[in-house]
Structure formats: C-alpha cells, structure tokens
Design a protein around this motif. Structure first.
Motif, short mmCIF file in Angstrom:
data_model
loop_
_atom_site.label_atom_id
_atom_site.label_comp_id
_atom_site.label_asym_id
_atom_site.label_seq_id
_atom_site.Cartn_x
_atom_site.Cartn_y
_atom_site.Cartn_z
N LEU A 218 0.88 -1.17 0.00
CA LEU A 218 0.00 0.00 0.00
C LEU A 218 0.91 1.22 0.00
CD1 LEU A 218 -2.79 1.27 0.09
CD2 LEU A 218 -2.74 1.07 2.57
N TRP A 219 0.76 2.04 -1.01
CA TRP A 219 1.71 3.10 -1.34
C TRP A 219 1.00 4.44 -1.21
CZ3 TRP A 219 6.63 3.01 -3.94
CH2 TRP A 219 6.96 4.16 -4.66
N VAL A 220 1.42 5.27 -0.28
CA VAL A 220 0.83 6.60 -0.14
C VAL A 220 1.55 7.55 -1.10
CG1 VAL A 220 0.59 8.59 1.39
CG2 VAL A 220 0.15 6.30 2.26
N THR A 221 0.78 8.30 -1.86
CA THR A 221 1.41 9.23 -2.81
C THR A 221 0.52 10.43 -3.09
OG1 THR A 221 2.48 9.41 -4.96
CG2 THR A 221 0.52 8.03 -4.87
N HIS A 222 1.19 11.50 -3.54
CA HIS A 222 0.49 12.67 -4.07
C HIS A 222 0.44 12.63 -5.58
CE1 HIS A 222 1.80 14.86 -0.37
NE2 HIS A 222 0.58 15.27 -0.51
N ARG A 223 1.30 11.77 -6.16
CA ARG A 223 1.58 11.88 -7.58
C ARG A 223 0.64 11.00 -8.39
NH1 ARG A 223 8.21 12.04 -7.77
NH2 ARG A 223 8.41 13.97 -6.63
N LEU A 224 -0.25 11.64 -9.11
CA LEU A 224 -1.26 10.91 -9.86
C LEU A 224 -0.64 10.01 -10.93
CD1 LEU A 224 -4.22 13.36 -10.49
CD2 LEU A 224 -4.00 11.51 -8.85
N GLU A 225 0.51 10.42 -11.46
CA GLU A 225 1.11 9.61 -12.54
C GLU A 225 1.55 8.23 -12.01
OE1 GLU A 225 2.56 12.30 -11.24
OE2 GLU A 225 4.74 12.07 -11.06
N GLU A 226 1.71 8.11 -10.68
CA GLU A 226 2.11 6.81 -10.12
C GLU A 226 0.96 5.79 -10.18
OE1 GLU A 226 3.81 7.79 -6.30
OE2 GLU A 226 5.59 8.67 -7.23
N LEU A 227 -0.27 6.30 -10.38
CA LEU A 227 -1.43 5.41 -10.44
C LEU A 227 -1.31 4.35 -11.53
CD1 LEU A 227 -4.82 7.36 -10.16
CD2 LEU A 227 -4.13 5.31 -8.93
N GLU A 228 -0.57 4.67 -12.59
CA GLU A 228 -0.49 3.72 -13.70
C GLU A 228 0.19 2.41 -13.30
OE1 GLU A 228 2.68 4.00 -16.90
OE2 GLU A 228 2.59 6.11 -16.26
N TYR A 229 0.93 2.42 -12.20
CA TYR A 229 1.61 1.20 -11.75
C TYR A 229 0.75 0.39 -10.77
CZ TYR A 229 5.62 3.47 -13.83
OH TYR A 229 6.46 4.07 -14.73
N ALA A 230 -0.40 0.96 -10.40
CA ALA A 230 -1.19 0.34 -9.32
C ALA A 230 -2.21 -0.66 -9.85
CB ALA A 230 -1.89 1.44 -8.53
N ASP A 231 -2.57 -1.60 -8.97
CA ASP A 231 -3.67 -2.51 -9.28
C ASP A 231 -4.98 -1.94 -8.78
OD1 ASP A 231 -2.06 -4.75 -10.30
OD2 ASP A 231 -1.24 -4.75 -8.27
N GLY A 232 -4.90 -1.00 -7.86
CA GLY A 232 -6.11 -0.39 -7.31
C GLY A 232 -5.72 0.82 -6.49
N ALA A 233 -6.71 1.61 -6.10
CA ALA A 233 -6.39 2.81 -5.33
C ALA A 233 -7.54 3.20 -4.41
CB ALA A 233 -6.07 3.96 -6.29
#
Ligand SMILES: Nc1ncnc2c1ncn2[C@@H]1O[C@H](COP(=O)(O)OP(=O)(O)OP(=O)(O)O)[C@@H](O)[C@H]1O
Length: 267
Positions: A218-233
């Motif tokens: 579970l990865w906390v971030t501000h950076r929307l571009e990191e969403l592309e690496y996620a399986d869910g959010a």
C-alpha cells in the motif's frame, strides 16, 4: 462516475465475488476470511487538543486490499493518508473500528536517510535478520534474493552513504522482503526523489510483488502519474475514504473533480 457506484461494499463484492462483510469481528480487530491482505472497517481516529476537545482526523474509513497487489492511497495534503497508514502499521490505535493486516508487515518511511542504518547494503539488508536465528548461508540467501527483487543485486558491498535516495528506499524495501514481510506500507517514498529514482522505486516495489511469496503493498502518494503502476487505489479527502476502486475509475473521478473545479473558477 458517481461515488455511490464504487462504494466499498460494491468494490469488495466485485473483487472477491462476495458480500461485504462475510467474516467474524472481534473487538480488537477483524478476522479475515477471504484473500485480503489489508482490511480496515469503520476506522476513526481523533486526537485530544490542548483544550481537551477531541479533534477528528479520520472518520469511519473502510478499505480492503487483496493479497499480492500494489494499491495506492491518494488524497490532498492533510486528508489523513499517513494517519491511516500508521493505523494499518500498528503505530497508532484507531479510536474506533477494526483492522486486519497480514503479518509480518513493514512500514517504510518517507525520508530515505532514515531508512538505512548499516555501513554497507549487505549489512543493512541483513540487519533485521538477527532475530531469526538463521545460519550464515540462510542470511546470505535471503539478502541476495531480496536485493534481486528490488534490482539492487550489484550493490551488495556498496557503502550506503554513496547511494541515491531511491536506491536507499530500495535497500529499505529489500530489508523488509528479507524478513519475509507480507505487507509493505510505504509512506510517500518518492517525495524526495527525482523522476528516475521515483520510477526505479515503484518498479522495484512492483517487481517485489511478482515473486512466489504473496507480498502486498500500500503506497501513499500525491503523484497521480504513479497510479499507472497500481492494481487499485483508495482516494481520501478530509479524513474520509471517498472512493475505492480501479486506477482508471479513480483517475476518471479525479479528472471530473478537476474539470468541475476549473469550470467554477474560470466559467
Ligand atoms: N498528532 C497530531 N496532532 C495534531 N494534528 C495531527 C496529528 N497527526 C495528524 N494531525 C493532523 O491530521 C491531519 C491528517 O494528517 P496526515 O499526516 O495523516 O495527512 P496526510 O494526508 O498524510 O498529509 P500529507 O499528504 O501532507 O503528508 C492533518 O491536518 C494533520 O495536521
């Protein structure tokens, strides 16, 4: 997409093909009966201010994250992401609600300089293994495997002070993996990193989940571009979980938000 369309129970039932909840609850936590690595139910957290009044930080937050996946926890500054992560890590106790997180779990901090404590990469990754009573060869094998997972095999003998911020984060993650950690709780790891280090750390996390043992992050971030690496959010605002779903559904929701805000200030 409306928020109501992706409420937590509907997402959980889509992902796990089951109604939510389907498990027994105990007063200290949640007993997990499906393939979830993380589950928080109706979590609230408040602090007591100097005047004695309770100040709410989290309000009735629920989330569920399947095993073996990388999920992001997103939201504006001060919405409660780190507080929720600390509750999942067991560093804070919720004022109300139940939490289940697979063990062992590991919390990796934002500042790379707070992550690594030993003089070399090898010694740092091996540091946490002292408690397991392993042979020298077993330690070596775990360290090698963990460094391979984060793409740092060539750095075994490197003095840690010569590493970049992103390399230090990857060494910290390797330390957690070496300890057979099942859940990585990662608090804004890329805040202090440049773009190439940032992508290196995300890819290292993604790669570390693809091994045979089921690790969840579970990865906390501000950076929307990191969403592309996620399986869910999970998206939060003002201490609430507002939305919980696929990266594309969260991205669509945020784009709608941004465009309605832009229309309001620039009609
Ligand atoms: N111990 C505390 N005392 C007072 N206020 C606190 C405390 N811990 C958290 N807060 C407040 O709770 C809110 C949520 O903080 P938190 O750090 O969880 O947010 P965040 O979403 O992680 O923020 P950021 O993205 O800026 O790191 C903030 O307004 C913060 O000031």
């Amino acid at each position: 997409m409306s928020i109501a369309a992706v409420t937590l129970p509907s997402i959980c039932s889509q992902i796990f093909n089951c109604a939510f909840p389907v498990r027994a609850t105990v007063s200290t936590g949640v007993t997990n009966t499906s393939n979830l690595a993380i589950e928080g139910r109706n979590l609230s957290y408040a602090i007591t201010a100097k005047n004695g009044k309770l100040v709410p930080i989290l309000n009735d937050c629920s989330l569920c994250i399947p095993s073996g996946q990388l999920w992001m926890l997103l939201g504006p500054n001060g919405c409660g992401k780190s507080t929720l992560l600390k509750i999942l890590a067991g560093l804070l106790n919720p004022t109300h609600g139940a939490v289940y997180v697979k063990r062992p779990r590991s919390f990796v901090f934002q500042n790379p300089d707070h992550q690594v404590v030993m003089p070399t990469v090898e010694a740092d990754v091996a540091f946490g293994l002292g408690k397991f009573n392993l042979t020298h060869n077993e330690v070596k094998s775990r360290v090698t495997k963990a460094l391979h997972a984060v793409g740092m095999s060539d750095y075994l003998q490197r003095p840690v002070q010569t590493l970049s911020g992103g390399q230090k984060q990857r060494v910290a993650i390797a330390g957690a993996l070496a300890e057979s950690c099942k859940v990585l709780l990662l608090d804004e790891l890329t805040t202090f990193l440049d773009e190439s280090d940032q992508i290196g750390v995300i890819k290292a996390v993604k790669n570390s989940l693809s091994g045979s043992e089921e690790v969840t992050a579970l990865w906390v971030t501000h950076r929307l571009e990191e969403l592309e690496y996620a399986d869910g959010a999970v998206y939060m605002e003002n201490g609430n979980v507002v939305m919980h779903g696929t990266p594309s559904s969260i991205m669509g929701f945020l784009k709608e938000r941004i465009s309605s805000y832009t229309n309001r200030i620039n009609p």
